[in-house]
Design an enzyme around this catalytic site. Structure first.
Site, PDB file in Angstrom:
ATOM      1  N   LYS A   1      -8.378   6.660 -19.423  1.00  0.00           N
ATOM      2  CA  LYS A   1      -8.728   7.132 -20.770  1.00  0.00           C
ATOM      3  C   LYS A   1      -7.495   7.076 -21.683  1.00  0.00           C
ATOM      4  O   LYS A   1      -6.999   6.004 -21.946  1.00  0.00           O
ATOM      5  CB  LYS A   1      -9.343   8.523 -20.676  1.00  0.00           C
ATOM      6  CG  LYS A   1     -10.351   8.701 -19.505  1.00  0.00           C
ATOM      7  CD  LYS A   1     -11.622   7.896 -19.693  1.00  0.00           C
ATOM      8  CE  LYS A   1     -12.481   7.808 -18.424  1.00  0.00           C
ATOM      9  NZ  LYS A   1     -12.845   9.080 -17.793  1.00  0.00           N
TER      10      LYS A   1
ATOM     11  N   ARG B   1       0.848  -1.197   0.000  1.00  0.00           N
ATOM     12  CA  ARG B   1       0.000   0.000   0.000  1.00  0.00           C
ATOM     13  C   ARG B   1       0.886   1.250   0.000  1.00  0.00           C
ATOM     14  O   ARG B   1       0.572   2.258  -0.587  1.00  0.00           O
ATOM     15  CB  ARG B   1      -0.955   0.017   1.206  1.00  0.00           C
ATOM     16  CG  ARG B   1      -1.769   1.297   1.260  1.00  0.00           C
ATOM     17  CD  ARG B   1      -3.008   1.287   2.159  1.00  0.00           C
ATOM     18  NE  ARG B   1      -2.973   0.374   3.262  1.00  0.00           N
ATOM     19  CZ  ARG B   1      -2.253   0.557   4.387  1.00  0.00           C
ATOM     20  NH1 ARG B   1      -1.509   1.626   4.531  1.00  0.00           N
ATOM     21  NH2 ARG B   1      -2.298  -0.346   5.329  1.00  0.00           N
TER      22      ARG B   1
ATOM     23  N   TYR C   1     -17.036  17.157 -15.210  1.00  0.00           N
ATOM     24  CA  TYR C   1     -17.270  15.720 -15.312  1.00  0.00           C
ATOM     25  C   TYR C   1     -18.249  15.295 -14.208  1.00  0.00           C
ATOM     26  O   TYR C   1     -18.065  15.658 -13.033  1.00  0.00           O
ATOM     27  CB  TYR C   1     -15.934  14.977 -15.173  1.00  0.00           C
ATOM     28  CG  TYR C   1     -16.077  13.476 -15.122  1.00  0.00           C
ATOM     29  CD1 TYR C   1     -16.426  12.755 -16.262  1.00  0.00           C
ATOM     30  CD2 TYR C   1     -15.884  12.774 -13.939  1.00  0.00           C
ATOM     31  CE1 TYR C   1     -16.575  11.376 -16.203  1.00  0.00           C
ATOM     32  CE2 TYR C   1     -16.021  11.396 -13.881  1.00  0.00           C
ATOM     33  CZ  TYR C   1     -16.371  10.711 -15.017  1.00  0.00           C
ATOM     34  OH  TYR C   1     -16.509   9.353 -14.968  1.00  0.00           O
TER      35      TYR C   1
ATOM     36  N   ASP D   1      -7.802  19.204 -14.482  1.00  0.00           N
ATOM     37  CA  ASP D   1      -8.101  17.850 -14.949  1.00  0.00           C
ATOM     38  C   ASP D   1      -7.775  17.828 -16.445  1.00  0.00           C
ATOM     39  O   ASP D   1      -8.482  18.423 -17.255  1.00  0.00           O
ATOM     40  CB  ASP D   1      -9.583  17.538 -14.682  1.00  0.00           C
ATOM     41  CG  ASP D   1      -9.994  16.126 -15.138  1.00  0.00           C
ATOM     42  OD1 ASP D   1      -9.288  15.548 -15.988  1.00  0.00           O
ATOM     43  OD2 ASP D   1     -11.029  15.628 -14.658  1.00  0.00           O
TER      44      ASP D   1
HETATM   45  C1  LIG Z   1     -13.350   9.501 -16.506  1.00  0.00           C
HETATM   46  C2  LIG Z   1     -13.041  10.832 -16.000  1.00  0.00           C
HETATM   47  C3  LIG Z   1     -12.775  11.057 -14.631  1.00  0.00           C
HETATM   48  C4  LIG Z   1     -12.872   9.952 -13.590  1.00  0.00           C
HETATM   49  O1  LIG Z   1     -11.888   8.998 -13.760  1.00  0.00           O
HETATM   50  P1  LIG Z   1     -12.095   7.437 -13.395  1.00  0.00           P
HETATM   51  O2  LIG Z   1     -10.815   6.818 -13.809  1.00  0.00           O
HETATM   52  O3  LIG Z   1     -13.295   6.963 -14.154  1.00  0.00           O
HETATM   53  O4  LIG Z   1     -12.326   7.385 -11.917  1.00  0.00           O
HETATM   54  C5  LIG Z   1     -12.465  12.350 -14.232  1.00  0.00           C
HETATM   55  N1  LIG Z   1     -12.407  13.370 -15.121  1.00  0.00           N
HETATM   56  C6  LIG Z   1     -12.659  13.190 -16.435  1.00  0.00           C
HETATM   57  C7  LIG Z   1     -12.583  14.354 -17.366  1.00  0.00           C
HETATM   58  C8  LIG Z   1     -12.995  11.926 -16.922  1.00  0.00           C
HETATM   59  O5  LIG Z   1     -13.265  11.761 -18.225  1.00  0.00           O
END
Ligand SMILES: *Cc1c(COP(=O)(O)O)cnc(C)c1O
Length: 379
Positions: A195, A46, A98, A170
């Site tokens: 992503k 961890r 998001y 982000d």
């Molecule tokens: C998918 C996404 C998230 C969240 O990420 P996860 O890996 O699904 O927890 C946050 N911000 C954006 C812009 C996203 O597309």
């Protein structure tokens, strides 16, 4: 090192055990100690795991950062940042956020006394009017989902700096290939590595990149103390995905360019939202802060009902109807009934999410096949 080399070698060392070229998957929870406390820097997974360390070093390298911190999901990474705050602290964010981030802020952290303001980050006067002595964070997302709005990172960074705030971006939709917010003045960059970074729709993982020693120490503390860490197999998959990030992103951008122009020229399409089009309202800012325009786009049909839009999506074959984005395969979605279904119709239509809006994550298939697929769905 240039970006296209960093994806493959950035922060990486040959593994000392057997000189393996690929980072091994250290599938272990614990490590032998010679005597209590005498170890090679690894005690419990961890806290530290060699596969995760390799991934964190790669993350840092991609965003020109000193530190990379890996989490079990993008949302766990966001969660760690808000855990740096105390009851009474305030966050200013965008109203085009998001959905999962909005849910985490409002349904989890508001309960603990953190206050969130949602406004259009385009309007600097609005942002400044919300700042008071309790304000601690400006949270931006650019490009946004699903309207593909672009916010000026430098402008927001200046507001943040002059008010002594933490500025978080982000950067999921752009990926580090197209945009490096730390270079433009952000304090922390966040990615859903699920992503584009991992890129193959086979892993859920989150990343933070930053330069500040003190904040990094606090984030590593939360990572270990709260424990939302990714497993070594997922770290390996993400590292493997990152090796082709630059090649994939180049093709995502090329394909999206052609798809955006095809849709823009189509008589049944009312509007295409892709920052590479000169008609996009933030095209100039996108051109200034991004090195390309990305693989995500949305478009709206002329006079299409909800049923007609859904029929259109059902007729697509190569574009799979699914949540998520950024994988090698093309995906399509209907924000009004999928990602944004929980937002009241009137609210979502104000931000542009109408029943006839369709979102595409343009993959790296042959673009002629993708355009044919869309063409057939119009018939
Ligand atoms: C998918 C996404 C998230 C969240 O990420 P996860 O890996 O699904 O927890 C946050 N911000 C954006 C812009 C996203 O597309």
């Amino acid at each position: 090192m240039k970006f296209n080399t960093k994806t493959i070698h950035g922060g990486q060392k040959i593994d000392p055990a057997f000189n393996s070229v690929m980072q091994p998957i250290y599938q272990t929870s614990t490590y032998a100690q010679k005597s209590p406390g005498v170890n090679k820097g690894f005690e419990y997974s961890r806290t530290h795991n060699p596969t995760r360390t390799a991934l964190q070093n790669s993350f840092a390298s991609l965003e020109n950062a000193k530190y990379g911190v890996a989490f079990s999901s993008g949302l766990a990474a966001i969660d760690a940042i808000i855990k740096l705050l105390s009851p009474g602290d305030e966050v200013i964010s965008t109203n085009d956020l998001y959905g999962g981030t909005f849910r985490l802020f409002t349904k989890i952290f508001e309960k603990y006394g953190v206050k969130f303001h949602f406004t259009s980050l385009h309007n600097t006067a609005d942002v400044e009017s919300l700042i008071n002595e309790n304000t601690k964070v400006i949270w931006a997302e650019t490009p946004t989902n699903p309207m593909i709005n672009i916010f000026d990172i430098e402008v927001l960074s200046n507001i943040s700096k002059s008010n002594n705030l933490l500025f978080v971006v982000d950067n999921t939709f752009a990926s580090p290939y197209l945009q490096n917010p730390l270079n433009l003045g952000a304090d922390i960059v966040m990615h859903s590595a699920t992503k584009y970074l991992a890129g193959h729709s086979d892993v859920v993982l989150g990343a933070l990149m930053l330069n500040d020693d003190e904040i990094a120490e606090k984030l590593y503390f939360v990572q270990n103390a709260s424990g939302a860490v990714p497993g070594p197999q997922d770290c390996f998959l993400t590292l493997r995905g990152i090796k082709t990030l630059h090649v994939r992103m180049q093709r995502h951008c090329e394909n999206a360019h052609k798809v955006a122009h095809f849709l823009n020229d189509h008589e049944m399409v009312e509007k295409v939202y892709w920052p590479g089009l000169e008609s996009h309202k933030n095209h100039k800012v996108a051109k200034k802060q991004m090195s390309g325009f990305g693989g995500m786009l949305s478009f709206r049909m002329k006079d299409f009902s909800k049923e007609q839009s859904i029929k259109f999506l059902e007729k697509l074959h190569l574009f799979t109807l699914a949540e998520s984005l950024g994988g090698v395969e093309s995906l399509c979605g209907h924000p009004a009934t999928m990602t944004h279904a929980s937002i009241p119709k009137e609210e979502r239509e104000k931000s542009g999410v109408t029943d006839s809006l369709i979102r595409l994550s343009v993959g790296i298939e042959d673009v002629d096949d993708l355009i044919n697929d869309l063409q057939n769905a119009f018939l």
